[in-house]
Design a protein around this motif. Structure first.
Motif, PDB file in Angstrom:
ATOM      1  N   ASP A   1      40.834  73.813  39.910  1.00 49.56           N
ATOM      2  CA  ASP A   1      40.610  72.665  40.804  1.00 49.56           C
ATOM      3  C   ASP A   1      41.853  72.318  41.615  1.00 49.56           C
ATOM      4  OD1 ASP A   1      38.017  72.413  40.044  1.00 49.56           O
ATOM      5  OD2 ASP A   1      38.368  70.829  38.546  1.00 49.56           O
ATOM      6  N   VAL A   2      43.030  72.432  40.985  1.00 50.71           N
ATOM      7  CA  VAL A   2      44.281  72.133  41.722  1.00 50.71           C
ATOM      8  C   VAL A   2      44.453  73.113  42.873  1.00 50.71           C
ATOM      9  CG1 VAL A   2      46.787  71.969  41.552  1.00 50.71           C
ATOM     10  CG2 VAL A   2      45.354  71.158  39.662  1.00 50.71           C
ATOM     11  N   PHE A   3      44.184  74.396  42.614  1.00 55.90           N
ATOM     12  CA  PHE A   3      44.292  75.413  43.670  1.00 55.90           C
ATOM     13  C   PHE A   3      43.312  75.123  44.797  1.00 55.90           C
ATOM     14  CE2 PHE A   3      42.449  79.358  45.371  1.00 55.90           C
ATOM     15  CZ  PHE A   3      43.561  79.887  46.006  1.00 55.90           C
ATOM     16  N   TYR A   4      42.027  74.788  44.427  1.00 57.72           N
ATOM     17  CA  TYR A   4      41.035  74.500  45.459  1.00 57.72           C
ATOM     18  C   TYR A   4      41.433  73.266  46.298  1.00 57.72           C
ATOM     19  CZ  TYR A   4      38.092  77.709  42.759  1.00 57.72           C
ATOM     20  OH  TYR A   4      37.593  78.803  42.124  1.00 57.72           O
TER      21      TYR A   4
ATOM     22  N   LYS B   1      36.968  70.431  49.926  1.00 53.06           N
ATOM     23  CA  LYS B   1      37.080  71.103  48.630  1.00 53.06           C
ATOM     24  C   LYS B   1      35.782  71.839  48.299  1.00 53.06           C
ATOM     25  CE  LYS B   1      38.199  70.215  43.780  1.00 53.06           C
ATOM     26  NZ  LYS B   1      38.545  69.189  42.762  1.00 53.06           N
ATOM     27  N   GLU B   2      34.647  71.255  48.699  1.00 52.72           N
ATOM     28  CA  GLU B   2      33.368  71.883  48.416  1.00 52.72           C
ATOM     29  C   GLU B   2      33.223  73.224  49.131  1.00 52.72           C
ATOM     30  OE1 GLU B   2      33.862  68.800  49.199  1.00 52.72           O
ATOM     31  OE2 GLU B   2      33.323  67.769  47.333  1.00 52.72           O
ATOM     32  N   GLU B   3      33.717  73.292  50.387  1.00 48.99           N
ATOM     33  CA  GLU B   3      33.643  74.553  51.129  1.00 48.99           C
ATOM     34  C   GLU B   3      34.493  75.631  50.468  1.00 48.99           C
ATOM     35  OE1 GLU B   3      32.891  73.003  55.706  1.00 48.99           O
ATOM     36  OE2 GLU B   3      34.944  73.088  54.922  1.00 48.99           O
ATOM     37  N   ILE B   4      35.656  75.262  49.958  1.00 53.15           N
ATOM     38  CA  ILE B   4      36.531  76.230  49.291  1.00 53.15           C
ATOM     39  C   ILE B   4      35.879  76.725  48.006  1.00 53.15           C
ATOM     40  CG2 ILE B   4      38.794  76.567  48.251  1.00 53.15           C
ATOM     41  CD1 ILE B   4      38.848  76.263  51.271  1.00 53.15           C
ATOM     42  N   ILE B   5      35.292  75.784  47.245  1.00 54.34           N
ATOM     43  CA  ILE B   5      34.646  76.178  45.987  1.00 54.34           C
ATOM     44  C   ILE B   5      33.472  77.128  46.271  1.00 54.34           C
ATOM     45  CG2 ILE B   5      33.293  75.318  44.032  1.00 54.34           C
ATOM     46  CD1 ILE B   5      35.015  72.803  44.096  1.00 54.34           C
ATOM     47  N   ALA B   6      32.700  76.843  47.317  1.00 46.72           N
ATOM     48  CA  ALA B   6      31.565  77.700  47.660  1.00 46.72           C
ATOM     49  C   ALA B   6      32.022  79.099  48.038  1.00 46.72           C
ATOM     50  CB  ALA B   6      30.767  77.067  48.800  1.00 46.72           C
ATOM     51  N   LEU B   7      33.141  79.201  48.822  1.00 47.46           N
ATOM     52  CA  LEU B   7      33.657  80.499  49.240  1.00 47.46           C
ATOM     53  C   LEU B   7      34.108  81.309  48.028  1.00 47.46           C
ATOM     54  CD1 LEU B   7      34.618  82.561  51.339  1.00 47.46           C
ATOM     55  CD2 LEU B   7      36.726  81.214  51.571  1.00 47.46           C
TER      56      LEU B   7
ATOM     57  N   SER C   1      33.280  80.896  44.917  1.00 48.39           N
ATOM     58  CA  SER C   1      32.139  81.194  44.029  1.00 48.39           C
ATOM     59  C   SER C   1      31.437  82.467  44.487  1.00 48.39           C
ATOM     60  CB  SER C   1      31.159  80.004  44.022  1.00 48.39           C
ATOM     61  OG  SER C   1      31.762  78.855  43.481  1.00 48.39           O
ATOM     62  N   TYR C   2      31.293  82.602  45.807  1.00 50.63           N
ATOM     63  CA  TYR C   2      30.662  83.811  46.340  1.00 50.63           C
ATOM     64  C   TYR C   2      31.557  85.032  46.095  1.00 50.63           C
ATOM     65  CZ  TYR C   2      28.104  86.886  49.471  1.00 50.63           C
ATOM     66  OH  TYR C   2      27.367  87.919  49.978  1.00 50.63           O
ATOM     67  N   ILE C   3      32.890  84.838  46.174  1.00 52.05           N
ATOM     68  CA  ILE C   3      33.815  85.945  45.886  1.00 52.05           C
ATOM     69  C   ILE C   3      33.696  86.360  44.428  1.00 52.05           C
ATOM     70  CG2 ILE C   3      36.262  86.538  45.680  1.00 52.05           C
ATOM     71  CD1 ILE C   3      36.764  84.916  48.195  1.00 52.05           C
ATOM     72  N   ASP C   4      33.610  85.389  43.522  1.00 49.71           N
ATOM     73  CA  ASP C   4      33.449  85.700  42.093  1.00 49.71           C
ATOM     74  C   ASP C   4      32.123  86.418  41.850  1.00 49.71           C
ATOM     75  OD1 ASP C   4      35.856  84.512  41.593  1.00 49.71           O
ATOM     76  OD2 ASP C   4      35.002  82.569  41.047  1.00 49.71           O
ATOM     77  N   GLN C   5      31.082  86.009  42.584  1.00 46.77           N
ATOM     78  CA  GLN C   5      29.768  86.642  42.450  1.00 46.77           C
ATOM     79  C   GLN C   5      29.825  88.110  42.856  1.00 46.77           C
ATOM     80  OE1 GLN C   5      26.650  84.549  44.534  1.00 46.77           O
ATOM     81  NE2 GLN C   5      25.234  86.278  44.419  1.00 46.77           N
ATOM     82  N   LEU C   6      30.551  88.396  43.957  1.00 47.93           N
ATOM     83  CA  LEU C   6      30.685  89.783  44.410  1.00 47.93           C
ATOM     84  C   LEU C   6      31.532  90.600  43.452  1.00 47.93           C
ATOM     85  CD1 LEU C   6      31.146  89.361  48.267  1.00 47.93           C
ATOM     86  CD2 LEU C   6      29.088  90.045  47.032  1.00 47.93           C
TER      87      LEU C   6
END
Length: 405
Positions: free
Chosen positions: A350-353, A364-370, A372-377
């Protein structure tokens, strides 16, 4: 080179030579600069004055090249007359005080200047003003001496100045008028005479002031009978004591430091110098053109980095290695975050985001979404082409918004 070009060159050289000959044979222009330097023989130099003074005051004149402050403090026995002639003489407070103190001990201070500093005029209770000819009148002045033995019936005419300075207010109790000036007009009887040379006692000595320094120049002395006016002014100097002729306060230079002055001030040397320059120019033009060779054009090396990168990417894409492309894409993106936002990407919490959102102009929500998609890939074993395109689109949008586009 064709015959027509040779004809043009010959005509140009011939024309230039003719112009140079005409310029060389032209009479030298008169230098009217008001230098007042004792070695100068130009119209407003004082070579004739110094020659006359050496004959009038045999063995009594002494040329002084130092500032008055330095000269008077260095000499123990320097009684006599200090003689200043220049277009403008201004001493400064300390030097003027030294001169006045020296004058009050029984010496004579003679200053011929077209202007005086305010401290001197205030000390002597003097005020100056300008004398100008009326509209339509000749720009000439008539100078006279008040001493009956030195007077001239017609006065002495000076025609090289459009105005003259005079003393409009003097200390009548201590001041004696020595010379007067008036404008030359059609009705000379109506021309008002103004004081422009005066003598005033100062302590045990005396001060003589003249607003007409050009009375001591070569031009004025050698014109008509004007030498009598200059001689009349010099007669007020004490011939029994030394006369210190100032060479420090001069508008011109007594010597020239530039070696080019010898060439440019002497007609023969000047034109010899011009001919050398012209000859050197011709040599460069013709000799240089005859020996010049064509310089081959060398094309600069092209940057093949982008083409190489595209080739490698096409190879990965054609082989269907989307997983490798995604891994490289994510690695470059994390490197971009480290170099542009100075954040450690090893720990993505969370601190990084929060820090990345603040520094990249995202929520912060846009960063988390980006991420999350990277982790998914990263977790996917066989990502599709659409997933790769979506990742690329998200990264490009992130960069554009981070840079304010």
């Amino acid at each position: 080179m064709g015959k027509k070009a040779n004809v043009y060159i010959v005509i140009s050289v011939f024309t230039l030579i003719v112009l140079m000959l005409l310029q060389y044979s032209r009479p030298k222009e008169i230098n009217w600069f008001p230098s007042f330097v004792s070695q100068h023989k130009i119209p407003f130099g004082t070579f004739v004055l110094n020659d006359v003074m050496e004959k009038m005051f045999q063995g009594q004149t002494q040329q002084v090249n130092k500032p008055p402050f330095e000269f008077l403090n260095a000499e123990e026995n320097n009684a006599g007359t200090y003689f200043f002639v220049n277009d403008k003489v201004e001493f400064g407070e300390a030097e003027l005080h030294t001169l006045l103190d020296w004058t009050s001990k029984g010496n004579t201070l003679f200053i011929a200047s077209a202007g005086f500093e305010e401290q001197l005029t205030d000390t002597l209770h003097l005020k100056t003003s300008g004398l100008y000819a009326d509209f339509g009148e000749e720009q000439k002045q008539r100078h006279r001496l008040t001493n009956p033995q030195l007077q001239s019936e017609d006065g002495y005419i000076f025609d090289k100045d459009s105005h003259s300075l005079y003393f409009k207010s003097i200390d009548t109790l201590n001041t004696k008028i020595v010379g007067e000036v008036s404008s030359v007009s059609k009705n000379d009887s109506l021309a008002k005479k103004q004081c422009n040379v005066l003598r005033q006692s100062f302590g045990q000595g005396q001060i003589i002031l003249s607003t007409f320094p050009k009375a001591f120049t070569n031009y004025f002395i050698l014109k008509d009978n004007n030498k009598n006016y200059t001689a009349g002014l010099l007669s007020y100097l004490d011939a029994s004591q030394p006369i210190y002729v100032d060479n420090h306060y001069k508008s011109g230079k007594s010597f020239y430091t530039s070696p080019m002055y010898i060439f440019l001030n002497t007609k023969e040397f000047k034109w010899a110098y011009y001919l050398v320059l012209f000859g050197a120019l011709l040599y460069v033009v013709f000799e240089g053109k005859r020996k010049q060779r064509a310089i081959p054009v060398v094309m600069p090396l092209q940057n093949q980095t982008l083409a190489f990168t595209r080739t490698i990417a096409d190879m990965y894409f054609e082989k269907g290695e989307q997983k490798s492309i995604i891994e490289h894409k994510i690695a470059y993106f994390l490197e971009y975050i480290r170099t542009h936002f100075y954040l450690n990407t090893l720990k993505q919490d969370d601190v990084f985001y929060q820090h990345l959102a603040m520094r990249s102009n995202h929520s912060k929500e846009e960063i988390i979404a980006l991420f999350s998609y990277i982790d998914q890939l990263n977790a996917s074993t066989e990502p599709t082409d659409d997933a790769l395109k979506k990742l690329n689109s998200l990264i490009e949008k992130f960069k554009a918004k981070a840079h304010g586009k």
